[in-house]
Write a protein that holds these residues in place. Structure first.
Motif, mmCIF file in Angstrom:
data_model
loop_
_atom_site.group_PDB
_atom_site.id
_atom_site.type_symbol
_atom_site.label_atom_id
_atom_site.label_comp_id
_atom_site.label_asym_id
_atom_site.label_seq_id
_atom_site.Cartn_x
_atom_site.Cartn_y
_atom_site.Cartn_z
ATOM 1 N N SER A 1 15.665 49.440 -12.353
ATOM 2 C CA SER A 1 14.411 48.944 -11.790
ATOM 3 C C SER A 1 14.585 48.063 -10.556
ATOM 4 C CB SER A 1 13.608 48.189 -12.856
ATOM 5 O OG SER A 1 14.357 47.122 -13.398
ATOM 6 N N LYS A 2 15.655 47.280 -10.475
ATOM 7 C CA LYS A 2 15.844 46.383 -9.329
ATOM 8 C C LYS A 2 17.144 46.665 -8.581
ATOM 9 C CE LYS A 2 13.255 42.641 -11.560
ATOM 10 N NZ LYS A 2 13.298 41.226 -12.029
ATOM 11 N N ARG B 1 22.412 46.789 -16.400
ATOM 12 C CA ARG B 1 21.522 46.446 -15.291
ATOM 13 C C ARG B 1 22.371 46.315 -14.030
ATOM 14 N NH1 ARG B 1 16.656 43.701 -16.279
ATOM 15 N NH2 ARG B 1 16.640 43.494 -13.995
ATOM 16 N N ASP C 1 21.668 45.895 -11.059
ATOM 17 C CA ASP C 1 21.210 44.898 -10.093
ATOM 18 C C ASP C 1 21.783 43.509 -10.368
ATOM 19 O OD1 ASP C 1 19.201 45.154 -12.402
ATOM 20 O OD2 ASP C 1 18.621 43.214 -11.542
ATOM 21 N N THR D 1 19.797 48.160 -5.940
ATOM 22 C CA THR D 1 19.828 48.553 -4.532
ATOM 23 C C THR D 1 21.118 49.308 -4.254
ATOM 24 O OG1 THR D 1 20.948 46.520 -3.839
ATOM 25 C CG2 THR D 1 18.531 46.472 -3.940
#
Length: 326
Positions: A166-167, A125, A127, A169
């Motif tokens: 998904s999150k 992940r 993020d 940036t």
């Protein structure tokens, strides 16, 4: 399933392991590479000798390098010599947990669950990035790769890397230069270890990232990457996170996760392996297992719930003990 902090360290019940089968000619090349590799071993007086020998004598090591070399013996020799030299300097199998612990605190890389072929899954992940880029980040990734090797059941020799954007940036996404370093280690020193790369929820804004690293992907690695595939085709529902539509309602808790992964892989605080108790060692001795307790390897232990085919893989000759990549 109710929410849980418990990670999955064995494949789903009924998982079938699909062993490689080699021709006589291929087996002869594997034997030739093995004989060559043993001529490169460090002397027994070197403290790292037993760890080098441990890695070199695992059933999957030599076959993986011959397949990566596309059965060209001289290329196989070059590849394995390069990795031996790298492992002597990097010592990936002896990285102390506390050295990389901070990198795991947010759950940006979690080893949890198995796919339908019994391959451990590394969940990423981006993020959740919590540190600045340092060599320690790469050390943490290598530590995780080594732990997937610990958790692989007999006959399995590759893992799945599932990256959820998904999150993510632009700020938290790794740079192309970092990705190149990761690819170098993966493609040169963990050959044939990536069974499948899965990328989900990739925003259009970050598509440039994969275009940027594409030139550094060898064709074999590139063919293993899938974007937004049907995860139910790859991962059994009881091992697929609920957020992806599965039944596994896992909630990350760092302290619980760290204790479980270190315990499952028998990692001692100094990076070595935790010795078995005298009773366990005696039992293994009586059963004919001569593996030194300090070099316990989870690959030698069949997890509960696997199909009978696993036992056949364990007892098969070396030529049949590697798992194919699908």
């Amino acid at each position: 399933m109710a929410p849980t902090h418990k990670i999955l360290t064995t494949p789903a019940p009924g998982t079938e392991i699909k062993p490689w089968k080699y021709t006589e000619e291929q087996q002869a090349q594997i034997t030739a590479l093995r004989e060559y590799a043993h001529t490169l071993l460090l002397p027994e007086s070197d403290p790292y000798h037993k760890w080098e020998l441990r890695w070199l004598t695992k059933p999957d090591t030599i076959p993986r390098y011959m397949r990566a070399a596309k059965w060209k013996l001289e290329d196989g020799k070059k590849r394995i010599k390069g990795t031996l030299e790298w492992r002597r300097e990097y010592k990936p199998d002896l990285i102390p947990p506390d050295e990389v612990k901070i990198e795991a605190e947010t759950g940006k890389i979690i080893i949890n669950g198995f796919d339908r072929d019994g391959r451990p899954i590394i969940h990423m992940r981006p993020d959740r990035e919590n540190t600045e880029h340092t060599p320690r980040q790469l050390r943490h990734l290598v530590w995780c790769l080594e732990r997937t090797k610990d958790l692989m059941p007999p006959g399995v020799e590759s893992c799945v890397i599932l990256i959820d954007y998904s999150k993510t940036t632009l700020r938290t996404n790794p740079s192309i230069s970092v990705a190149r370093k990761v690819l170098h280690i993966l493609q040169n020193h963990y050959v044939e270890t990536l069974g499948r790369g899965v990328v989900v929820n990739l925003p259009t804004l970050l598509s440039f990232f994969y275009k940027g690293i594409s030139p550094f992907l060898d064709p074999v690695t590139r063919d293993k990457i899938r974007f937004n595939p049907n995860l139910f085709d790859l991962i059994p529902k009881e091992h697929l996170y609920k957020e992806f539509g599965g039944e596994f309602d896992y909630e990350f808790d760092f302290d619980s996760y760290w204790e479980q992964i270190c315990s499952a892989c028998k990692i001692a605080p100094d990076g070595t392996r935790i010795e078995d108790s005298p009773a366990t060692a005696t039992s293994e001795h009586e059963s004919g297992d001569s593996t030194p307790a300090t070099l316990v390897d989870n690959q030698d232990q069949s997890p509960e719930g696997l199909s009978k085919e696993v036992e056949a893989v364990v007892n098969a000759p070396p030529a049949e003990q590697a798992a194919p990549i699908s």
